[in-house]
Design a protein around this motif. Structure first.
Motif, PDB file in Angstrom:
ATOM      1  N   SER A 187       0.796  -1.229   0.000  1.00 59.54           N
ATOM      2  CA  SER A 187       0.000   0.000   0.000  1.00 59.54           C
ATOM      3  C   SER A 187       0.828   1.279   0.000  1.00 59.54           C
ATOM      4  O   SER A 187       0.502   2.225  -0.734  1.00 59.54           O
ATOM      5  N   PRO A 188       1.918   1.386   0.796  1.00 60.78           N
ATOM      6  CA  PRO A 188       2.702   2.619   0.748  1.00 60.78           C
ATOM      7  C   PRO A 188       3.293   2.917  -0.621  1.00 60.78           C
ATOM      8  O   PRO A 188       3.436   4.080  -0.994  1.00 60.78           O
ATOM      9  N   LEU A 189       3.615   1.866  -1.380  1.00 57.97           N
ATOM     10  CA  LEU A 189       4.151   2.077  -2.728  1.00 57.97           C
ATOM     11  C   LEU A 189       3.108   2.752  -3.618  1.00 57.97           C
ATOM     12  O   LEU A 189       3.406   3.683  -4.361  1.00 57.97           O
ATOM     13  N   ILE A 190       1.867   2.264  -3.516  1.00 56.75           N
ATOM     14  CA  ILE A 190       0.791   2.851  -4.315  1.00 56.75           C
ATOM     15  C   ILE A 190       0.473   4.263  -3.832  1.00 56.75           C
ATOM     16  O   ILE A 190       0.266   5.179  -4.630  1.00 56.75           O
ATOM     17  N   LEU A 191       0.446   4.447  -2.510  1.00 54.72           N
ATOM     18  CA  LEU A 191       0.099   5.752  -1.937  1.00 54.72           C
ATOM     19  C   LEU A 191       1.134   6.811  -2.308  1.00 54.72           C
ATOM     20  O   LEU A 191       0.782   7.936  -2.696  1.00 54.72           O
ATOM     21  N   ALA A 192       2.414   6.462  -2.196  1.00 56.26           N
ATOM     22  CA  ALA A 192       3.467   7.408  -2.542  1.00 56.26           C
ATOM     23  C   ALA A 192       3.444   7.732  -4.031  1.00 56.26           C
ATOM     24  O   ALA A 192       3.676   8.870  -4.448  1.00 56.26           O
ATOM     25  N   THR A 193       3.131   6.726  -4.861  1.00 54.78           N
ATOM     26  CA  THR A 193       3.045   6.950  -6.300  1.00 54.78           C
ATOM     27  C   THR A 193       1.916   7.907  -6.650  1.00 54.78           C
ATOM     28  O   THR A 193       2.063   8.800  -7.490  1.00 54.78           O
ATOM     29  N   LEU A 194       0.765   7.743  -5.990  1.00 56.72           N
ATOM     30  CA  LEU A 194      -0.357   8.657  -6.213  1.00 56.72           C
ATOM     31  C   LEU A 194       0.011  10.079  -5.801  1.00 56.72           C
ATOM     32  O   LEU A 194      -0.377  11.046  -6.457  1.00 56.72           O
ATOM     33  N   GLY A 195       0.751  10.197  -4.699  1.00 60.21           N
ATOM     34  CA  GLY A 195       1.176  11.523  -4.249  1.00 60.21           C
ATOM     35  C   GLY A 195       2.083  12.203  -5.250  1.00 60.21           C
ATOM     36  O   GLY A 195       2.011  13.421  -5.463  1.00 60.21           O
ATOM     37  N   ILE A 196       2.938  11.415  -5.909  1.00 63.56           N
ATOM     38  CA  ILE A 196       3.857  11.980  -6.905  1.00 63.56           C
ATOM     39  C   ILE A 196       3.106  12.365  -8.181  1.00 63.56           C
ATOM     40  O   ILE A 196       3.289  13.456  -8.730  1.00 63.56           O
ATOM     41  N   VAL A 197       2.226  11.482  -8.633  1.00 62.88           N
ATOM     42  CA  VAL A 197       1.562  11.682  -9.924  1.00 62.88           C
ATOM     43  C   VAL A 197       0.502  12.771  -9.860  1.00 62.88           C
ATOM     44  O   VAL A 197       0.452  13.670 -10.710  1.00 62.88           O
ATOM     45  N   PHE A 198      -0.353  12.720  -8.826  1.00 60.30           N
ATOM     46  CA  PHE A 198      -1.508  13.611  -8.792  1.00 60.30           C
ATOM     47  C   PHE A 198      -1.277  14.869  -7.943  1.00 60.30           C
ATOM     48  O   PHE A 198      -1.827  15.923  -8.251  1.00 60.30           O
ATOM     49  N   SER A 199      -0.507  14.760  -6.873  1.00 65.93           N
ATOM     50  CA  SER A 199      -0.261  15.927  -6.018  1.00 65.93           C
ATOM     51  C   SER A 199       1.083  16.583  -6.289  1.00 65.93           C
ATOM     52  O   SER A 199       1.422  17.577  -5.645  1.00 65.93           O
ATOM     53  N   ARG A 200       1.859  16.019  -7.208  1.00 69.73           N
ATOM     54  CA  ARG A 200       3.166  16.555  -7.582  1.00 69.73           C
ATOM     55  C   ARG A 200       4.092  16.719  -6.374  1.00 69.73           C
ATOM     56  O   ARG A 200       4.813  17.715  -6.251  1.00 69.73           O
ATOM     57  N   GLU A 201       4.020  15.756  -5.474  1.00 64.86           N
ATOM     58  CA  GLU A 201       4.907  15.782  -4.319  1.00 64.86           C
ATOM     59  C   GLU A 201       6.301  15.308  -4.737  1.00 64.86           C
ATOM     60  O   GLU A 201       6.439  14.401  -5.546  1.00 64.86           O
ATOM     61  N   LYS A 202       7.319  15.931  -4.160  1.00 64.99           N
ATOM     62  CA  LYS A 202       8.692  15.574  -4.481  1.00 64.99           C
ATOM     63  C   LYS A 202       9.238  14.644  -3.412  1.00 64.99           C
ATOM     64  O   LYS A 202       9.078  14.885  -2.217  1.00 64.99           O
ATOM     65  N   LEU A 203       9.898  13.582  -3.859  1.00 63.47           N
ATOM     66  CA  LEU A 203      10.476  12.615  -2.939  1.00 63.47           C
ATOM     67  C   LEU A 203      11.960  12.893  -2.732  1.00 63.47           C
ATOM     68  O   LEU A 203      12.663  13.271  -3.665  1.00 63.47           O
ATOM     69  N   SER A 204      12.408  12.671  -1.510  1.00 60.94           N
ATOM     70  CA  SER A 204      13.833  12.788  -1.221  1.00 60.94           C
ATOM     71  C   SER A 204      14.555  11.555  -1.759  1.00 60.94           C
ATOM     72  O   SER A 204      13.926  10.568  -2.160  1.00 60.94           O
ATOM     73  N   HIS A 205      15.878  11.594  -1.740  1.00 59.14           N
ATOM     74  CA  HIS A 205      16.659  10.459  -2.234  1.00 59.14           C
ATOM     75  C   HIS A 205      16.391   9.211  -1.385  1.00 59.14           C
ATOM     76  O   HIS A 205      16.323   8.099  -1.914  1.00 59.14           O
ATOM     77  N   GLY A 206      16.255   9.406  -0.064  1.00 60.86           N
ATOM     78  CA  GLY A 206      15.988   8.265   0.805  1.00 60.86           C
ATOM     79  C   GLY A 206      14.648   7.623   0.514  1.00 60.86           C
ATOM     80  O   GLY A 206      14.519   6.389   0.522  1.00 60.86           O
ATOM     81  N   MET A 207      13.628   8.448   0.244  1.00 60.53           N
ATOM     82  CA  MET A 207      12.309   7.908  -0.060  1.00 60.53           C
ATOM     83  C   MET A 207      12.297   7.181  -1.395  1.00 60.53           C
ATOM     84  O   MET A 207      11.641   6.146  -1.550  1.00 60.53           O
ATOM     85  N   VAL A 208      13.016   7.722  -2.377  1.00 54.42           N
ATOM     86  CA  VAL A 208      13.109   7.053  -3.679  1.00 54.42           C
ATOM     87  C   VAL A 208      13.752   5.686  -3.526  1.00 54.42           C
ATOM     88  O   VAL A 208      13.278   4.677  -4.064  1.00 54.42           O
ATOM     89  N   LEU A 209      14.841   5.627  -2.761  1.00 57.54           N
ATOM     90  CA  LEU A 209      15.528   4.358  -2.532  1.00 57.54           C
ATOM     91  C   LEU A 209      14.626   3.386  -1.772  1.00 57.54           C
ATOM     92  O   LEU A 209      14.613   2.185  -2.054  1.00 57.54           O
ATOM     93  N   SER A 210      13.856   3.923  -0.817  1.00 58.79           N
ATOM     94  CA  SER A 210      12.940   3.078  -0.055  1.00 58.79           C
ATOM     95  C   SER A 210      11.867   2.480  -0.951  1.00 58.79           C
ATOM     96  O   SER A 210      11.531   1.288  -0.838  1.00 58.79           O
TER      97      SER A 210
END
Length: 331
Positions: free
Chosen positions: A105-128
């Protein structure tokens, strides 16, 4: 923002420990457990809404906001279905499979945040996210099939989280509307089953029946905290913090319920946990850097880190900074 993160973490911890409660219910009727939990949630959510709003929710105001009402009803359907599948998995010794769903679920949730809310992920979050996705793919390839229980739970809970973002009611009213939206369905179902084949829960001893009813506060408390957190916290941040819940469920399934933990599952979960470690380390380093910057800006006269500021130094620094911000006096 920080308080929202704390509430989200506590909500996920409550959900993580919830399998311990359902193990006290021996061979429950899943449909009746869900229906009774919904019915018992209505007065509880009503009291919470009254305590927060200092008045009972106004039905006319609720009906006037069609968009919020729609997403509340949709969210109620999603979370009720998710709860049914989760309790079924716990009671049937599939807690590990359920925990995998909340890892996905967190993978899907974070992806939705990036695609629809244009949230930026840190390097640690991307690696996670990369490590988490690798763990899920590895598990699916080794089993030779898609873990359907896990994916159903992941999809349902993610969609529920997304629906909550579009609700304009306050958090207490939102929970009340979700509970009351499912009340007619739950009541009619129990009455129909009692008239046709009979309800198992109605013939139980009082102690066992109260365990059915107790599922309501066990569900409402984390939902309450989660609803509050969703208003201010980033979706990507909540997506990463959601790893708390399945991690606790995995440990409970392995050490408390003694469910079999294969090498494949252990490798998959280890990859996911490794990604979470990177996020935690990154957050700690970032917070330390911010504190260092604040100290250097506030107390520039300090030469060594061992020199702690005295009361006189702090007062003088405050007066100097305040004077620097004052406009010049016009003659």
């Amino acid at each position: 923002m920080r308080l929202s993160n704390v509430m989200a973490a506590f909500a996920f911890a409550c959900w993580g420990f919830s399998p311990l409660y359902y193990q006290f219910i021996s061979h429950p009727a899943m449909d009746e457990l869900l229906a009774l939990r919904i019915i018992a949630s209505v007065p509880l959510c009503g009291l919470i809404a009254y305590a927060v709003n200092r008045s009972w929710p106004q039905i006319s105001a609720i009906l006037a906001d069609h968009r919020s009402l729609f997403f509340c009803i949709l969210g109620a359907l999603l979370i009720s279905t998710s709860s049914y599948i989760f309790i079924w998995a716990v009671v049937n010794n599939r807690t590990t499979d359920a925990s995998l769903g909340f890892f996905i679920s967190p993978l899907i949730l974070a992806t939705l945040g990036i695609v629809f809310s244009r949230e930026k992920l840190s390097h640690g979050m991307v690696l996670s996210l990369i490590l988490g996705l690798s763990g899920v793919v590895f598990l699916s390839l080794q089993y030779g099939h898609v873990p359907y229980i896990a994916f159903m739970l992941a999809l349902l809970f993610t969609l529920y989280s997304w629906c909550k973002r579009y609700v304009r009611y306050n958090w207490a009213t939102s929970l009340y509307v979700e509970a009351i939206a499912m009340l007619p369905v739950a009541t009619i179902y129990l009455l129909y089953k009692e008239q046709t084949v009979g309800c198992v829960s109605f013939t139980l001893p009082l102690q066992d029946f109260l365990l059915y009813i107790g599922a309501a506060p066990i569900t409402i408390l984390p939902l309450l905290l989660y609803s509050l957190a969703l208003r201010n916290a980033k979706m990507s941040t909540i997506g990463i913090m959601q790893y708390i819940e399945p991690s606790l469920q995995f440990l409970i399934a392995t050490f408390a319920f003694h469910e079999a933990c294969s090498e494949v599952k252990l490798i998959s979960f280890s990859l996911i946990w490794l990604g979470l470690v990177f996020v935690i380390i990154e957050q700690l380093v970032s917070r330390y850097s911010v504190l260092q910057s604040i100290n250097m800006f506030t107390y520039p006269t300090m030469k060594q880190t061992s020199d702690y500021p005295t009361v006189e130094m702090m007062r003088k620094t405050h007066i100097d900074n305040h004077s620097a911000l004052e406009p010049p006096v016009q003659n």
